[in-house]
Scaffold this motif. Structure first.
Motif, short mmCIF file in Angstrom:
data_model
loop_
_atom_site.label_atom_id
_atom_site.label_comp_id
_atom_site.label_asym_id
_atom_site.label_seq_id
_atom_site.Cartn_x
_atom_site.Cartn_y
_atom_site.Cartn_z
N GLY A 41 0.84 -1.15 0.11
CA GLY A 41 0.05 -0.16 0.18
C GLY A 41 0.69 1.37 0.01
O GLY A 41 0.36 2.31 -0.65
N ILE A 42 1.98 1.23 0.74
CA ILE A 42 2.94 2.41 0.82
C ILE A 42 3.52 2.42 -0.67
O ILE A 42 3.63 3.66 -0.95
N TYR A 43 3.94 1.43 -0.94
CA TYR A 43 4.57 1.55 -2.31
C TYR A 43 3.66 1.91 -3.47
O TYR A 43 3.84 2.97 -4.23
N PHE A 44 2.51 1.54 -3.34
CA PHE A 44 1.41 1.84 -4.33
C PHE A 44 1.12 3.57 -4.30
O PHE A 44 1.19 4.26 -5.15
N ALA A 45 1.03 4.14 -2.88
CA ALA A 45 0.86 5.44 -2.61
C ALA A 45 2.07 6.29 -3.00
O ALA A 45 1.67 7.43 -3.90
N PHE A 46 3.20 5.92 -3.13
CA PHE A 46 4.25 6.86 -3.45
C PHE A 46 4.38 6.64 -4.87
O PHE A 46 4.70 7.70 -5.61
N VAL A 47 4.33 5.46 -5.51
CA VAL A 47 4.21 5.35 -7.11
C VAL A 47 3.23 6.11 -7.65
O VAL A 47 3.35 6.95 -8.60
N THR A 48 1.76 6.24 -7.12
CA THR A 48 0.85 7.03 -7.53
C THR A 48 1.02 8.66 -7.28
O THR A 48 0.86 9.38 -7.99
N GLY A 49 1.60 8.81 -6.15
CA GLY A 49 1.74 10.19 -5.77
C GLY A 49 2.81 10.90 -6.44
O GLY A 49 2.51 12.09 -6.87
N PHE A 50 3.66 10.07 -6.89
CA PHE A 50 4.81 10.72 -7.72
C PHE A 50 4.50 10.53 -9.31
O PHE A 50 5.10 10.72 -10.04
N THR A 51 3.34 10.17 -9.52
CA THR A 51 2.59 9.93 -11.05
C THR A 51 3.44 9.39 -11.57
O THR A 51 3.57 9.56 -12.92
N ILE A 52 4.24 8.38 -11.21
CA ILE A 52 4.69 7.14 -11.81
C ILE A 52 3.98 6.19 -12.44
O ILE A 52 3.63 5.81 -13.59
N GLY A 53 2.86 5.37 -11.76
CA GLY A 53 1.81 4.51 -12.04
C GLY A 53 2.33 3.36 -12.87
O GLY A 53 2.06 3.24 -14.22
N TYR A 54 2.92 2.45 -12.25
CA TYR A 54 3.71 1.19 -12.87
C TYR A 54 2.44 0.24 -13.27
O TYR A 54 2.47 -0.59 -14.44
N GLY A 55 1.44 0.20 -12.52
CA GLY A 55 -0.02 -0.48 -13.01
C GLY A 55 0.07 -1.69 -12.40
O GLY A 55 -0.61 -2.67 -12.72
N GLU A 56 1.02 -2.31 -11.49
CA GLU A 56 1.01 -3.75 -11.04
C GLU A 56 0.24 -3.70 -9.74
O GLU A 56 -0.12 -4.88 -9.57
N LEU A 57 -0.08 -2.80 -9.10
CA LEU A 57 -1.18 -2.72 -8.13
C LEU A 57 -2.30 -1.62 -8.61
O LEU A 57 -2.08 -0.57 -8.90
N VAL A 58 -3.34 -2.14 -8.56
CA VAL A 58 -4.43 -1.46 -9.10
C VAL A 58 -5.87 -1.65 -8.17
O VAL A 58 -6.31 -2.61 -7.91
N PRO A 59 -6.12 -0.50 -7.52
CA PRO A 59 -7.35 -0.43 -6.60
C PRO A 59 -8.70 -0.86 -7.37
O PRO A 59 -8.82 -0.28 -8.44
N LYS A 60 -9.44 -1.52 -6.65
CA LYS A 60 -10.54 -2.19 -7.25
C LYS A 60 -11.93 -1.21 -6.50
O LYS A 60 -12.88 -1.09 -7.42
N LEU A 61 -11.80 -0.93 -5.59
CA LEU A 61 -12.91 -0.12 -4.58
C LEU A 61 -13.09 1.16 -5.00
O LEU A 61 -11.67 1.79 -5.28
N GLY A 62 -14.09 1.81 -4.98
CA GLY A 62 -14.41 3.25 -5.27
C GLY A 62 -13.72 4.30 -4.27
O GLY A 62 -12.90 4.99 -4.85
N ALA A 63 -13.75 3.81 -3.09
CA ALA A 63 -13.02 4.63 -2.17
C ALA A 63 -11.40 4.65 -2.23
O ALA A 63 -10.86 5.44 -2.19
N SER A 64 -10.85 3.39 -2.64
CA SER A 64 -9.46 3.33 -2.61
C SER A 64 -9.22 4.15 -3.98
O SER A 64 -8.16 4.93 -4.16
N ARG A 65 -9.97 4.10 -5.11
CA ARG A 65 -9.63 5.14 -6.29
C ARG A 65 -9.80 6.32 -5.85
O ARG A 65 -8.87 7.30 -6.58
N ILE A 66 -10.59 6.88 -5.19
CA ILE A 66 -10.94 8.17 -4.88
C ILE A 66 -9.46 8.74 -4.00
O ILE A 66 -8.93 9.78 -4.24
N LEU A 67 -9.15 7.87 -3.21
CA LEU A 67 -7.87 8.03 -2.29
C LEU A 67 -6.59 8.23 -3.47
O LEU A 67 -5.79 8.97 -3.08
N ALA A 68 -6.68 7.29 -4.48
CA ALA A 68 -5.34 7.57 -5.39
C ALA A 68 -5.48 8.54 -6.08
O ALA A 68 -4.58 9.14 -6.40
#
Length: 113
Positions: A53-80
């Motif tokens: 989760g922390i890895y996903f958050a930093f990769v998403t926060g720095f707008t890298i987005g490798y795509g290996e972890l993808v949130p499925k829930l709506g709340a998770s997507r909003i947080l992303a």
């Protein structure tokens, strides 16, 4: 031994970067804390390991987005999405510090050429 102009400009630049990072450090530390908290939250919601989760958050926060972890829930997507805005803000702060440090270094070394 007199330092070259380029090395003096670099020294002034890094001195200014250090100064301005100390100025904005409270803001940056809050933004990093938000990334970590959102990472834990997304990991909990999605059933991931905490470090994933922390890895996903930093990769998403720095707008890298490798795509290996993808949130499925709506709340998770909003947080992303919020993580993306957070990362853009953090990048803008570092860009502003760098630009200001360049201005300071150029002004401090003006007329040395």
């Amino acid at each position: 031994m007199k330092p070259t102009h380029a090395s003096h400009v670099r020294r002034e630049f890094f001195k200014a970067v250090g100064f301005y990072l100390r100025v904005v450090w409270p803001i940056v530390s809050v933004l990093v804390l938000i990334i970590v908290v959102f990472g834990f939250t997304i990991a909990y919601l999605e059933g991931w390991k905490a470090l994933d989760g922390i890895y996903f958050a930093f990769v998403t926060g720095f707008t890298i987005g490798y795509g290996e972890l993808v949130p499925k829930l709506g709340a998770s997507r909003i947080l992303a999405i919020l993580l993306g805005f957070n990362g853009v803000l953090m990048t803008a702060i570092f860009a502003a510090v760098s630009v200001r440090a360049i201005e300071v270094a150029v002004k401090a070394t003006a007329g040395e050429e």
